[in-house]
Design a protein around this motif. Structure first.
Motif, PDB file in Angstrom:
ATOM      1  N   GLY A  56       0.789  -1.219   0.000  1.00  9.58           N
ATOM      2  CA  GLY A  56       0.000   0.000   0.000  1.00  9.58           C
ATOM      3  C   GLY A  56       0.824   1.274   0.000  1.00  9.58           C
ATOM      4  O   GLY A  56       1.847   1.364   0.685  1.00  9.58           O
ATOM      5  N   GLU A  57       0.383   2.256  -0.776  1.00 10.32           N
ATOM      6  CA  GLU A  57       0.880   3.622  -0.621  1.00 10.32           C
ATOM      7  C   GLU A  57      -0.060   4.277   0.392  1.00 10.32           C
ATOM      8  O   GLU A  57      -1.148   4.727   0.041  1.00 10.32           O
ATOM      9  N   VAL A  58       0.356   4.293   1.633  1.00 15.63           N
ATOM     10  CA  VAL A  58      -0.508   4.730   2.727  1.00 15.63           C
ATOM     11  C   VAL A  58       0.125   5.927   3.421  1.00 15.63           C
ATOM     12  O   VAL A  58       1.102   5.783   4.156  1.00 15.63           O
ATOM     13  N   TRP A  59      -0.422   7.105   3.176  1.00 19.09           N
ATOM     14  CA  TRP A  59       0.058   8.322   3.842  1.00 19.09           C
ATOM     15  C   TRP A  59      -0.839   8.558   5.054  1.00 19.09           C
ATOM     16  O   TRP A  59      -1.832   9.280   4.979  1.00 19.09           O
ATOM     17  N   VAL A  60      -0.532   7.922   6.163  1.00 13.57           N
ATOM     18  CA  VAL A  60      -1.317   8.073   7.388  1.00 13.57           C
ATOM     19  C   VAL A  60      -0.351   8.364   8.532  1.00 13.57           C
ATOM     20  O   VAL A  60       0.442   7.502   8.907  1.00 13.57           O
ATOM     21  N   PRO A  61      -0.383   9.564   9.105  1.00 10.67           N
ATOM     22  CA  PRO A  61       0.611   9.909  10.130  1.00 10.67           C
ATOM     23  C   PRO A  61       0.444   9.163  11.448  1.00 10.67           C
ATOM     24  O   PRO A  61       1.423   8.930  12.147  1.00 10.67           O
ATOM     25  N   ASP A  62      -0.785   8.791  11.807  1.00  6.91           N
ATOM     26  CA  ASP A  62      -1.024   8.108  13.070  1.00  6.91           C
ATOM     27  C   ASP A  62      -0.547   6.656  12.959  1.00  6.91           C
ATOM     28  O   ASP A  62      -1.005   5.907  12.089  1.00  6.91           O
ATOM     29  N   ALA A  63       0.366   6.242  13.833  1.00  8.17           N
ATOM     30  CA  ALA A  63       0.994   4.932  13.729  1.00  8.17           C
ATOM     31  C   ALA A  63      -0.011   3.791  13.847  1.00  8.17           C
ATOM     32  O   ALA A  63       0.074   2.801  13.114  1.00  8.17           O
TER      33      ALA A  63
END
Length: 561
Positions: free
Chosen positions: A274-281
């Motif tokens: 996945g190309e996942v831009w999610v800042p929350d771990a």
């Protein structure tokens, strides 16, 4: 070493279900890799002609950017047909032959899937425009009346990832203004409505189409953006978990559970990346649960500046994020969207942010190259899989291109202040002392009466020193460093997936052990440092200075367990 050689018979290639946890994956931007027919554009036959080079480099898989038919409004991420190949790149038969030939050399193939949107030339979108408001064809997208007395205002004020508006108004057959349609990226990339069952069924069938042809995995573009809130609310000032109307909504996980079921129905491990831009771990890790994706891109590491505290914080953050779901992290220094490491690490601001890209930013390429060599060994020593963007193994710098040749929509939608991403997409130099540097075959013309075509983006003259041919003859080159690193990484069982332990070190130094017998030390400080106890040096990014590790250098050490 020749650029092609005899294929090797597959061995563990077909038997290792966990190949993806330690794999070295090489990103191929087809348009800029190798041109077989002299038209100035890279193609699949060009890739096939360089499989020997990739095997010699030591990669386990190739990830291809979108190779489908496309108007190329966004470098192929505007897909018109998911079951074909762009004519400039070849044919479906070429793709099938490439997949098979790579597999014969022990190299798997990963393709790019772009589920958030399609091209405005896609059959579905043309049908939606022709069918008109209220039609079933429009339900596959996000068509909506505008606000205001005459519908002249956009349905929302959401901001595009390419800057600018996210809605474009259509024109009715009688010439009057019509509905608006949503596009989180360029207007040529209308967003699909993932609440529609036909959209979900179509993409599952696309996965089967390519898995049936031997593809070992898919990279999922903009994976967190698929689901939108149908109420179309504005973006809250501080959205809580799952509250953003277009990003990381909880319902998106249903999509990837279904995709995982498709992947798991095939023999061998077919991976979802996945190309996942999610800042929350914790939100990030949710995409990597055992019934969803196998891995996701770790963007945090490559956005950090060249500082020991920043890089250590990123490593700790990503390892902690992956631990609860047992997934390996990925490590990457650049890709087709990001300023190349040799250039980035030679700047005062050595991190990366799209919003800060500007023409004329000063760069110390000697410093950047030294740091890029050290960063390559650091990244390759970390636990998990490694991605290498084509040309980084040659130490290619970002190219500041003339404005008149730029094609990237990010440049134009920025009002011309952002150079865009074309500078990291310049065609590769293979041999010789003048352009096209072996990118296109000598003397081959696409049409008998025509002159040989120039590469689709111009190559700098100074790349003569950076060709594959030149670097193969230079043991101090970036290519030699990468080849040695990948061979050692494959040979030493402690590298790749597995445990990692930080070791005591002075400020400005990163030191950690892999297993009981391998140590990696990176000196980001100003002065040379003594190395930890070891019995031999496996590899160093720069020569030692009086037995000390120089500044901006990385060494791999072996010690007796």
């Amino acid at each position: 070493m020749p650029l092609t050689d005899t294929p090797a018979a597959p061995t563990a290639f077909t038997r290792d279900p966990l190949w993806w946890r330690s794999a070295v994956i090489y990103q191929v931007y087809v348009r800029s890799f190798a041109d077989s027919d002299g038209d100035g554009t890279g193609d699949l036959r060009g890739v096939r002609s360089r499989l020997g080079y990739l095997q010699e480099l030591g990669v386990d898989a190739l990830w291809f950017n979108p190779w489908y038919p496309s108007p190329l409004a966004d470098g192929g991420y505007d897909v018109a047909d998911y079951r074909g190949i762009h004519p400039a790149f070849g044919t479906l038969a070429d793709a099938e032959e490439l997949i098979a030939e790579a597999a014969a050399r022990g190299i798997r193939t990963i393709i790019d899937v772009v589920p958030n949107h399609v091209s405005s030339e896609h059959r579905w979108f043309r049908e939606a425009l022709a069918a008109g408001p209220g039609s079933p064809e429009r339900e596959r997208f996000w068509f909506h009346p505008g606000k205001g007395p005459n519908g002249d205002e956009m349905p929302t004020n959401w901001v595009s990832n390419f800057q600018g508006d996210t809605w474009t108004r259509t024109t009715n057959p009688d010439g009057t203004p019509g509905e608006w349609y949503l596009h989180l990226f360029a207007p040529e990339q209308p967003d699909l409505n993932w609440n529609h069952p036909e959209v979900r069924a179509e993409h599952e069938d696309i996965l089967r189409f390519w898995f049936d042809r031997g593809v070992a995995g898919v990279r999922i573009d903009s994976a967190g953006l698929l689901i939108k809130d149908p109420a179309l609310p504005e973006v809250p000032a501080e959205p809580g978990p799952g509250e953003h109307p277009t990003e990381d909504r909880d319902e998106v996980h249903e999509v990837y559970r279904a995709w995982r079921r498709v992947a798991d129905s095939y023999e061998g491990t077919r991976v979802l990346v996945g190309e996942v831009w999610v800042p929350d771990a914790s939100r990030f890790a949710a995409y990597l649960r055992p019934d969803e994706m196998h891995t996701a891109f770790n963007f945090d590491f490559m956005t950090r500046p060249w500082r020991a505290d920043e890089l250590r914080a990123s490593i700790d953050l990503m390892l902690a994020a992956h631990a609860p779901v047992g997934a390996p992290s990925t490590w990457v220094l650049s890709n087709h969207d990001v300023t190349r490491p040799v250039t980035r690490y030679g700047r005062d601001d050595s991190g990366f942010a799209f919003a800060k890209k500007r023409f004329g930013t000063p760069t110390d390429l000697e410093l950047g190259t030294r740091r890029a060599r050290a960063a390559a060994l650091l990244a390759a020593a970390l636990p998990g899989s490694l991605y290498v963007y084509q040309g980084d193994e040659l130490g290619l710098p970002e190219v500041e291109l003339p404005r008149e040749v730029l094609e990237d929509p990010m440049h134009f939608r920025s009002g011309g202040v952002d150079p865009g991403r074309d500078g990291c997409r310049v065609p590769l130099p293979w041999r010789g002392t003048a352009t096209p540097f072996g990118f296109s075959p000598d003397g081959v013309r696409p049409v008998a009466s025509a002159a040989p075509a120039a590469p689709w983006l111009p190559q700098p003259a100074e790349w003569a020193a950076l060709t594959v041919q030149a670097q193969e003859a230079d043991p101090g080159s970036m290519l030699w460093l990468y080849r040695q690193a990948l061979r050692i990484r494959k040979r030493e069982r402690s590298l790749g997936d597995g445990p990692m332990t930080w070791m005591p070190s002075e400020p400005g130094v990163l030191a950690f052990s892999r297993g009981d017998d391998v140590v990696c030390v990176t000196n980001l400080g100003e002065e040379p440092i003594a190395l930890p106890e070891h019995d031999r040096i496996l590899l160093s990014s720069a020569p030692l200075v009086g037995g000390l590790l120089a500044h901006d250098s990385t060494a791999w050490l072996h010690r007796t367990a």
